[in-house]
Design a protein around this motif. Structure first.
Motif, short mmCIF file in Angstrom:
data_model
loop_
_atom_site.label_atom_id
_atom_site.label_comp_id
_atom_site.label_asym_id
_atom_site.label_seq_id
_atom_site.Cartn_x
_atom_site.Cartn_y
_atom_site.Cartn_z
N GLU A 106 0.83 -1.21 0.00
CA GLU A 106 0.00 0.00 0.00
C GLU A 106 0.86 1.26 0.00
N ARG A 107 1.89 1.27 0.85
CA ARG A 107 2.72 2.47 1.00
C ARG A 107 3.66 2.69 -0.18
N LEU A 108 4.06 1.60 -0.82
CA LEU A 108 5.03 1.69 -1.92
C LEU A 108 4.41 1.24 -3.24
N SER A 109 3.12 1.51 -3.40
CA SER A 109 2.41 1.04 -4.59
C SER A 109 3.03 1.56 -5.88
N ASP A 110 3.50 2.80 -5.88
CA ASP A 110 4.12 3.36 -7.08
C ASP A 110 5.39 2.60 -7.45
N VAL A 111 6.18 2.25 -6.42
CA VAL A 111 7.42 1.51 -6.66
C VAL A 111 7.10 0.11 -7.18
N TYR A 112 6.10 -0.54 -6.58
CA TYR A 112 5.72 -1.88 -7.00
C TYR A 112 5.28 -1.90 -8.47
N GLN A 113 4.55 -0.86 -8.89
CA GLN A 113 4.04 -0.80 -10.26
C GLN A 113 5.14 -0.48 -11.27
N SER A 114 6.02 0.45 -10.91
CA SER A 114 7.05 0.88 -11.85
C SER A 114 8.27 -0.04 -11.88
N HIS A 115 8.46 -0.84 -10.80
CA HIS A 115 9.62 -1.75 -10.74
C HIS A 115 9.13 -3.17 -10.39
N PRO A 116 8.81 -3.99 -11.36
CA PRO A 116 8.24 -5.33 -11.12
C PRO A 116 9.11 -6.23 -10.25
N HIS A 117 10.43 -6.00 -10.23
CA HIS A 117 11.31 -6.89 -9.48
C HIS A 117 11.53 -6.42 -8.04
N PHE A 118 10.99 -5.26 -7.69
CA PHE A 118 11.26 -4.71 -6.35
C PHE A 118 10.71 -5.62 -5.25
N GLU A 119 9.48 -6.10 -5.40
CA GLU A 119 8.86 -6.90 -4.34
C GLU A 119 9.69 -8.14 -4.00
N ALA A 120 10.14 -8.85 -5.03
CA ALA A 120 10.94 -10.06 -4.80
C ALA A 120 12.26 -9.72 -4.12
N GLU A 121 12.88 -8.63 -4.53
CA GLU A 121 14.16 -8.23 -3.92
C GLU A 121 13.96 -7.77 -2.48
N PHE A 122 12.85 -7.07 -2.23
CA PHE A 122 12.54 -6.60 -0.88
C PHE A 122 12.33 -7.79 0.07
N GLN A 123 11.54 -8.75 -0.37
CA GLN A 123 11.28 -9.92 0.47
C GLN A 123 12.53 -10.77 0.65
N ARG A 124 13.37 -10.85 -0.40
CA ARG A 124 14.62 -11.59 -0.28
C ARG A 124 15.55 -10.93 0.75
N CYS A 125 15.57 -9.62 0.76
CA CYS A 125 16.39 -8.88 1.72
C CYS A 125 15.96 -9.17 3.15
N ILE A 126 14.66 -9.30 3.35
CA ILE A 126 14.13 -9.55 4.69
C ILE A 126 14.29 -11.02 5.09
N ASN A 127 13.94 -11.93 4.19
CA ASN A 127 13.83 -13.34 4.55
C ASN A 127 15.12 -14.15 4.41
N MET A 128 15.96 -13.79 3.46
CA MET A 128 17.07 -14.66 3.11
C MET A 128 18.42 -14.25 3.66
N THR A 129 18.53 -13.07 4.23
CA THR A 129 19.81 -12.67 4.82
C THR A 129 20.04 -13.42 6.12
N GLU A 130 21.27 -13.86 6.34
CA GLU A 130 21.56 -14.74 7.48
C GLU A 130 22.34 -14.06 8.60
N THR A 131 22.89 -12.88 8.34
CA THR A 131 23.60 -12.15 9.40
C THR A 131 23.13 -10.70 9.40
N VAL A 132 23.37 -10.02 10.51
CA VAL A 132 22.98 -8.62 10.62
C VAL A 132 23.71 -7.78 9.58
N ASP A 133 25.01 -8.03 9.43
CA ASP A 133 25.79 -7.26 8.44
C ASP A 133 25.25 -7.47 7.03
N GLU A 134 24.88 -8.72 6.73
CA GLU A 134 24.35 -9.01 5.40
C GLU A 134 23.04 -8.28 5.16
#
Length: 484
Positions: A106-134
């Motif tokens: 909802e908050r980033l709807s413009d980004v989601y529409q203009s950048h189709p790959h953003f959502e997958a990269e955003f969720q990967r950043c949250i879910n797949m990083t294994e250390t704080v530094d990463e």
């Protein structure tokens, strides 16, 4: 009782809010020993103020005997945050990722529409990083690449990242089997039973259906665990040991970790004599290493992945260290009772735990229900062996005598006063034979009632088994029809 067994981690689900649903329904749920959703209570809230949530949390906590959970998951609402901080100051508070991702759309709807790959990269950043530094590196790269440095909402969520990004929550038990691929939607217990059009009349019926369905699934999981043999994949004594301890689903998760150790060599990087540090990495992926600290005297190990702290299941990295140090069975401190077949044993049923009134005004139905629960517990335990059965029967006979004596002398007279009265009055010895006869009659009557209850119970169980068989036949017929 659910909470007394599984109240270490709690989810407070506010999906059914007044702004989207017709009913302000808010359940408290957790996870049982099969990893299935379990209910701890629920509320109907017309007023969603901070004072209302504080009242709700305090009332619920009092009903749960005042024992706060180790962790609680809610949405990121500011009002709920404040109420949790006040009522559960020592509880680790986590925001539901599913709600965060939904709000991001909802908050980033413009980004989601203009950048189709953003959502997958955003969720990967949250879910797949294994250390704080990463995570920190990934986050900074992401917001710069998509020109989001000045986005206020993203900055506000970054400021509270310790409460929703998995890499910061690994040191606390949440009961999920995976830190990076866990189910994000906390709205699970009433899935399929309540929707945006459900009104209060339908809610009551759907609520009862959901509880019955969840109970049936738990009973089936219990049955499958006890009556089917798990398939062992290694000759390991540890696998055989754990197969007889854990429920089936939890064993399968442990088995997955155990089998993976074959591809994870452990190498010593530091040895102080009492503690050894191992580097453990999958063969061919040495850059993704984890470090295990192992105390050779206490047989205790801790891993940088923190899977055990988060889920209560020992990780492949520690198991790899156990393999090279010849630890053939799993030490008891790595077996959480809440994941075992016996998770529901050992908690006393009493008025304080159940929240039942203890006064003489307590209803007959409540007393009857409480007694039935106690009796069933001893029936289950008493049937385990002939020795325990004989002991249980002796205890029941003694109990029958005490009940008969209490009935004869009325309320307010304790067992000790009954016996002391007999010692003080010669008439007790004169009427002793008569009392024995009366008690014998009472015992016989009680035995007849127990036998009648047992017969009814067996009939009910037989009917349930027949219904289950019919349902299985129907399911098989449907499957055959679909294949045809």
């Amino acid at each position: 009782m659910n909470y007394s067994y599984f109240g270490d981690t709690v989810t407070f689900d506010t999906t059914y809010r007044m702004n989207r649903y017709r009913i302000p329904f808010a359940p408290f749920t957790g996870l049982n020993h099969h990893g299935q959703p379990v209910l701890f209570g629920c509320a109907l809230l017309l007023n969603e103020s901070e004072a209302s949530f504080i009242w709700l949390f305090e009332a619920w906590l009092a009903a749960m005997s005042g024992r706060s959970p180790n962790s609680i998951t809610t949405d990121q609402d500011r009002i709920i945050r404040a109420a949790v901080a006040q009522v559960f100051p020592g509880t680790r508070h986590r925001f539901c990722k599913w709600n965060v991702f939904r709000e991001a759309q909802e908050r980033l709807s413009d980004v989601y529409q203009s950048h189709p790959h953003f959502e997958a990269e955003f969720q990967r950043c949250i879910n797949m990083t294994e250390t704080v530094d990463e995570f920190e590196s990934c986050w900074e790269s992401l917001i710069r690449r998509y020109n989001l440095v000045g986005n206020e909402w993203l900055q506000s969520m970054y400021n509270v990242r310790q409460q929703w990004v998995p890499v910061y929550l690994r040191d606390t038990f949440f009961g999920e089997m995976s830190m990076t691929q866990a189910s994000d939607n906390i709205n699970s217990y009433f899935d399929g039973y309540i929707n945006a059009s459900t009104n209060i009349q339908a809610l009551i019926k759907q609520y009862e259906k959901a509880i019955a369905s969840r109970h049936e699934k738990e009973v089936k999981a219990d049955y499958d665990t006890v009556n089917t043999e798990p398939v062992l994949k290694t000759p390991s004594p540890m696998e055989k040991q754990v197969a007889n301890l854990y429920t089936r689903k939890i064993f399968m998760k442990f088995q997955e970790e155990l089998v993976e150790t074959l591809a994870y060599p452990a190498t010593i990087v530091n040895d102080t004599g009492s503690e050894i540090i191992y580097r453990v990495a999958k063969f061919g992926e040495e850059q993704k290493a984890h470090f295990v600290r192992y105390n050779i005297f206490e047989k205790k190990a801790s891993c940088s992945c923190q899977l055990f702290e988060f889920s209560g299941i020992i990780c492949r990295h520690i198991l790899a260290v156990f393999r090279v140090t010849n630890i053939l069975t799993l030490p008891s401190h790595y077996i959480l009772k809440r994941w075992t077949r016996n998770a529901k044993s050992g908690v006393l049923l009493n008025g304080h735990v159940l929240g039942l009134a203890s006064s003489r005004q307590e209803s007959s139905a409540a007393r009857y229900d409480n007694l039935c629960r106690e009796v069933i517990k001893y029936v289950e335990e008493g049937a385990e062996s002939a020795h325990i059965y004989n002991m249980a029967m002796d205890v029941l006979r003694e109990a029958a005598k005490k009940v008969a004596a209490a009935k004869k002398y009325g309320p307010g007279v304790t067992q000790n006063s009954l016996f002391s009265g007999c010692q003080q009055h010669h008439s007790c010895s004169v009427d002793q034979d008569k009392k024995i006869q009366e008690l014998t009659v009472e015992l016989e009557n009680a035995s007849q009632r127990c036998e009648a209850y047992r017969t009814k119970l067996l009939a009910v169980l037989k009917d349930m088994e027949e219904e289950k068989t019919k349902m299985l036949v129907k399911v098989e017929n449907v499957r055959l029809d679909l294949k045809g």
